[in-house]
Design a protein around this motif. Structure first.
Motif, PDB file in Angstrom:
ATOM      1  N   GLN A  82     -13.565 -50.988  37.745  1.00 17.92           N
ATOM      2  CA  GLN A  82     -13.373 -50.883  36.306  1.00 17.92           C
ATOM      3  C   GLN A  82     -11.927 -50.732  35.896  1.00 17.92           C
ATOM      4  O   GLN A  82     -11.555 -51.123  34.803  1.00 17.92           O
ATOM      5  CB  GLN A  82     -14.205 -49.740  35.742  1.00 17.92           C
ATOM      6  N   MET A  85     -15.633 -34.249  35.354  1.00 18.20           N
ATOM      7  CA  MET A  85     -15.184 -35.531  35.922  1.00 18.20           C
ATOM      8  C   MET A  85     -16.341 -36.525  35.971  1.00 18.20           C
ATOM      9  O   MET A  85     -16.178 -37.706  35.641  1.00 18.20           O
ATOM     10  CB  MET A  85     -14.614 -35.325  37.327  1.00 18.20           C
ATOM     11  N   ALA A  86     -17.526 -36.064  36.345  1.00 16.51           N
ATOM     12  CA  ALA A  86     -18.698 -36.945  36.379  1.00 16.51           C
ATOM     13  C   ALA A  86     -19.054 -37.424  34.977  1.00 16.51           C
ATOM     14  O   ALA A  86     -19.368 -38.601  34.766  1.00 16.51           O
ATOM     15  CB  ALA A  86     -19.883 -36.217  37.022  1.00 16.51           C
ATOM     16  N   SER A 118     -16.582 -40.005  33.782  1.00 11.08           N
ATOM     17  CA  SER A 118     -16.866 -41.262  34.465  1.00 11.08           C
ATOM     18  C   SER A 118     -18.061 -41.963  33.829  1.00 11.08           C
ATOM     19  O   SER A 118     -18.039 -43.170  33.584  1.00 11.08           O
ATOM     20  CB  SER A 118     -17.135 -40.996  35.951  1.00 11.08           C
ATOM     21  N   THR A 119     -19.099 -41.203  33.523  1.00  9.14           N
ATOM     22  CA  THR A 119     -20.286 -41.769  32.879  1.00  9.14           C
ATOM     23  C   THR A 119     -19.946 -42.295  31.494  1.00  9.14           C
ATOM     24  O   THR A 119     -20.386 -43.381  31.115  1.00  9.14           O
ATOM     25  CB  THR A 119     -21.391 -40.697  32.764  1.00  9.14           C
ATOM     26  N   ASN A 141     -18.292 -45.655  31.771  1.00 12.33           N
ATOM     27  CA  ASN A 141     -18.909 -46.580  32.703  1.00 12.33           C
ATOM     28  C   ASN A 141     -19.314 -47.871  31.993  1.00 12.33           C
ATOM     29  O   ASN A 141     -20.048 -47.847  31.016  1.00 12.33           O
ATOM     30  CB  ASN A 141     -20.133 -45.925  33.352  1.00 12.33           C
ATOM     31  N   ALA A 151     -17.793 -48.782  39.552  1.00 10.56           N
ATOM     32  CA  ALA A 151     -16.744 -47.876  39.072  1.00 10.56           C
ATOM     33  C   ALA A 151     -15.378 -48.199  39.691  1.00 10.56           C
ATOM     34  O   ALA A 151     -14.356 -48.124  39.015  1.00 10.56           O
ATOM     35  CB  ALA A 151     -17.129 -46.428  39.357  1.00 10.56           C
TER      36      ALA A 151
END
Length: 121
Positions: free
Chosen positions: A119, A102-103, A106-107, A110, A116
């Motif tokens: 967005q 998930m991280a 997201s990155t 981005n 975030a």
């Protein structure tokens, strides 16, 4: 689709920073392909938003007009893509989103200079 032993997104910087290499794109595409199915996208959302951040197949099946084996198949695809962890408890399997995946997602998406939370508005 084999279970990935390394995080396919660990190599990637935000798309807005620099273009993906051919190798990076090949590693990320299976994750996006797994999420591109409407049922799997809904399942991912349901697992992420479920109390405690995990859900059993028995919690998810009633939301669909699909059989439990079909829901289990879709969850297996998400697991094998590296998006979900799973743990068997008795006869049921519980799923939880992989925090690293998930991280990394997201990155990957981005946008520079945009918080975030803003967005997707």
């Amino acid at each position: 689709m084999p279970l990935l032993t390394e995080d396919p997104l660990a190599c990637c910087t935000p798309l807005s920073r620099e273009p993906l290499s051919e190798e990076q794109a090949a590693r990320v595409a299976p994750l996006l392909k797994a999420l591109a199915d409407p049922v799997r996208l809904r399942l991912m959302s349901m697992v992420l938003s479920h109390a405690g951040g995990e859900a059993c197949v028995c919690d998810l099946t009633p939301a669909f007009d699909l059989s439990q084996p079909t829901i289990s198949h879709h969850l297996k695809v998400l697991h094998e893509a590296g998006l979900l962890d799973r743990e068997k408890r008795g006869v049921w399997v519980y799923y939880q989103a992989r925090p690293e995946a998930m991280a990394a997602m997201s990155t990957l998406f981005n946008a520079p200079g945009v918080p975030a939370a803003e967005q997707l508005r």
